[in-house]
Every structure is written in C-alpha cells, then in structure tokens.
Scaffold this motif. Structure first.
Motif, mmCIF file in Angstrom:
data_model
loop_
_atom_site.group_PDB
_atom_site.id
_atom_site.type_symbol
_atom_site.label_atom_id
_atom_site.label_comp_id
_atom_site.label_asym_id
_atom_site.label_seq_id
_atom_site.Cartn_x
_atom_site.Cartn_y
_atom_site.Cartn_z
ATOM 1 N N TRP A 42 0.761 -1.040 -0.010
ATOM 2 C CA TRP A 42 0.033 -0.092 -0.064
ATOM 3 C C TRP A 42 0.746 1.330 -0.103
ATOM 4 C CZ3 TRP A 42 -3.804 2.932 -1.319
ATOM 5 C CH2 TRP A 42 -3.933 4.109 -0.626
ATOM 6 N N TYR A 46 0.579 4.241 -2.829
ATOM 7 C CA TYR A 46 0.363 5.242 -2.271
ATOM 8 C C TYR A 46 1.354 6.496 -2.521
ATOM 9 C CZ TYR A 46 -0.759 8.904 1.245
ATOM 10 O OH TYR A 46 -0.820 10.230 1.864
ATOM 11 N N LEU A 63 -8.547 8.791 -2.701
ATOM 12 C CA LEU A 63 -7.760 7.614 -2.388
ATOM 13 C C LEU A 63 -8.336 6.542 -2.333
ATOM 14 C CD1 LEU A 63 -4.820 8.723 -0.045
ATOM 15 C CD2 LEU A 63 -4.579 7.708 -2.613
#
Length: 399
Positions: A42, A46, A63
């Motif tokens: 992640w 990100y 997001l």
C-alpha cells in the motif's frame, strides 16, 4: 490586521489557483485494494499515486474511492431513518466540496442502496474557491444527480463573521458534512498577559524598520520591502470574544494558543439558522512537526510567535516551512483540530445536542463494515481504509 484575516487571505490565494494544482485524483481511478499484498505494498501504491497525480494533496475521498464516500452515504441513510423517519425533505450540505467526487458518490450509493432516502435528499456544496467551484459544476453536470445538487460559492469566514447570507431559516432536517475543511479554516492566536492574565489577540502590522525583535514582536520582510510584525493587543474582536466566552479553555494558560474561530463561528451560525442540524466533521487530530531538519536558511527561521496547535505550512514545491510568515505566497496552511475542545464548544453552544468524537477508523468500521471488507488485502487482511490516516478523527452530533 487581525491574524485570521491574514491567514484567510493567504488561503484564498492558495485555493484561487487552478483546481488541478491543489486537489488531485489517482490517475488510474479507483485503486484495486483487495489486490494489495499488505501495508508495504500500500505504501508503494500510495507513493506512486502521489507522484503521478497533478494536485498537491490526495484526500481520503479520492484515495479510497468509492468506499470512503459509500460509508458517508450509509451514515446519512442511518441518520435520516433514525432521526428524521417521517420527514419528506432532508438537506445535505457539504462544506468544502473538493472535486465533487464525494457528492456524486454519496448520491449514487444512496440511489442504489437506500432509494427511499435518496428520494428525500437535496444536496448543497458550498466552497470558497472559484476554481474548485467551476470544476464542481463540470463534474456534477457530467454525473447523474445534477437535478439534486446546488453549488454555492461562499467563504466560510464571511459566514462566521455574519457578512453574508448562509442558509434560509428553517427546521428542515439538515446534515452538514465537512471533510478536511476544519484544517484550512482561518484561526486566531491568543495569549494571556503574564502580569494581568488578560487575554490578548494576535494582529499583524506592517513596518519598514528592519529590527527583528524578541518575545512577542518578530517580523518578516517581503519582496516589496515591507514587513509584517506579529503583536499581541487587548482582545477586541467580537467573534473571538464570543468563542472564548463560550469555551474559555480555548485561551487556556501558559503558552499562546491557536483558536479555530471561523469553525466555531460557522457552527454557531448553522445552529441559529438550522436548529435541527446534525454534524459530521472529519479532519486531522494531530499533525507532525514541519519536515525541515535537514534544511538551512529561511525555511527554518521562525518569524511568528509559536503557539499550541501550530499549523503545517507547505509550499507548492512540497516543502515545509517553519511558519506562515516565511512561506511563499501560494502555500497550504494546515491546522490540527482539537476534537475534544470542539465537541465541548458544540455542546456548550447547543445544549440540546449530543456530540461524539471517535477515531476515523472507528467511524468507518461502524458505518461501513462492508466497505472496509472490500478494501482488505486478499493475502494479509490489511485495509488502508481503516489502518492509514491514523491521525484523523470524526465528530458527529445528534439530537
């Protein structure tokens, strides 16, 4: 000049930039969360999303699309059915609408999962940014809910100071959503005189004398040769007085304090015009120190008086600055929110309401368990929806 008005002008300049420079969106659309391997995966996704998008910030709405907004839709449906079961009209107001992604997705989720509530809802987005307002118009017109959405260009500072109209006086059930707006509302700075214990307010004064003072007087020189000097003077601003009378602990003891005057003023105005209003406010409850340890020069120089609740000031190059006075014209000024104090303010002002604070992850698990499940890694069970943004809280109010 009253400090919050200077902060407001700086933020207005920042949000007057082209919308794509401020609020971004993941370039590839929704992220396939269930395909993530875990927290490390992640963090990589990100970081790449941030590097590839044009804007300075990516909000949880963008997001975690559509899961974050779906959870807000569930909250609206639950509140509407429990608090307003017999009301034919429900007014949802979003203060600070971003790219209008949240409004579109909430309405789509209500239409699909809670059709009875969808039929009763009308939706208003209020924003102070002319460029975001224009983008919102385009996004809403391209969506499926344009007949339900009203777009209003309005500055919350003017609302709090009672300079413009806000809402029509009505008992219509109203749900007010604010996502990462509190952090960008202008704040005041107050201090108590060590000798008299009298509360003082911070102001900025222009000067041409280059004399870096100490204690309560420090200054910065701008390109035009002028400077701003931060000083404390006896408390006189009516709105700030009112906020401190409602909740004296905002002034506190000891070091100077930042006070969310505009947020409190908007809340007061809201309950005056919509006594049946319910709040859903989500924002940062804590922010780290500015990332300036490995820098030298102007970015590290503090030219303002340090106070509890200091904001993070970040320019368009993504660089942090020690304070708002040594930052370029276009910069984000981001304040943390003291949620327990804000809740106490709401309860003191509107004694008929019940206020609850919770971490954002708790709110998401409570109102969106199926959304959390959909964002879990197939391998590790990790869900960034509830395990990231650990420094965010949610305030909700109810009758």
């Amino acid at each position: 000049m009253l400090l919050r008005r200077y902060i407001g002008k700086r933020l207005a300049d920042y949000y007057a930039q082209p919308s794509h420079r401020v609020v971004g969106a993941p370039p590839l659309g929704s992220i396939p969360f269930s395909s993530l391997w875990g927290a490390w995966h992640w963090r990589r996704v990100y970081r790449r999303a941030y590097e590839e998008q044009e804007g300075q910030w990516l909000t949880p709405v963008e997001l975690f699309r559509p899961y974050y907004s779906n959870t807000l839709g569930n909250y609206i449906a639950t509140t509407s059915k429990s608090q307003f079961p017999d009301c034919s009209n429900i007014h949802v107001i979003e203060l600070g609408g971003g790219r209008a992604t949240n409004a579109n997705q909430i309405l789509s989720h209500l239409q699909e999962k809670h059709a009875d509530v969808y039929e009763r809802v009308r939706y208003t987005i209020m924003d102070s940014s002319p460029t975001l307002n224009a983008l919102q118009k385009t996004i809403i017109q391209e969506g499926c809910h344009s007949e339900k959405v009203e777009l209003v260009l309005k500055d919350m500072t003017d609302v709090a100071e009672n300079k413009v109209s806000f809402l029509s006086q009505s008992n219509v059930p109203t749900i007010v959503i604010s996502l990462e707006l509190l952090d960008n509302l202008p704040h005041d700075k107050v201090s108590k005189c060590k000798r008299t214990r009298v509360v003082q307010q911070a102001e900025l004064r222009q000067t041409k004398k280059r004399n870096y003072g100490s204690g309560m007087e420090q200054e910065i020189f701008l390109k035009k040769g002028k400077s701003w000097k931060e000083v404390f003077v006896p408390l006189s601003d009516p709105l700030l007085k009112n906020v401190l009378e409602t909740l004296p602990s905002y002034a506190g003891l000891g070091s100077p304090k930042w006070v969310p005057t505009i947020a409190c003023g908007v809340i007061q105005r809201l309950y005056k015009e919509r006594p049946n209003a319910q709040l859903l406010l989500a924002d940062f409850d804590w922010l780290p120190r500015p990332d300036i340890l490995n820098t030298t020069g102007a970015r590290r120089r503090r030219l303002s008086i340090e106070a509890d609740g200091e904001p993070i000031v970040t320019c368009m190059d993504g660089l942090d600055h020690e304070c708002y006075l040594n930052a370029p014209q276009h910069c984000d000024i981001l304040f943390p929110t003291d949620f327990p104090k804000l809740a106490a303010f709401v309860e003191k002002h509107q004694q008929s309401v019940k206020v609850q604070n919770m971490k954002q992850s708790e709110f998401l698990r409570s109102f969106g368990p199926e959304q959390v499940q959909a964002t879990k890694s197939w391998l590790s069970g990790y869900s960034p929806l509830v395990e990231d943004f650990g420094n965010c809280s949610v305030l909700v109010s109810s009758k």
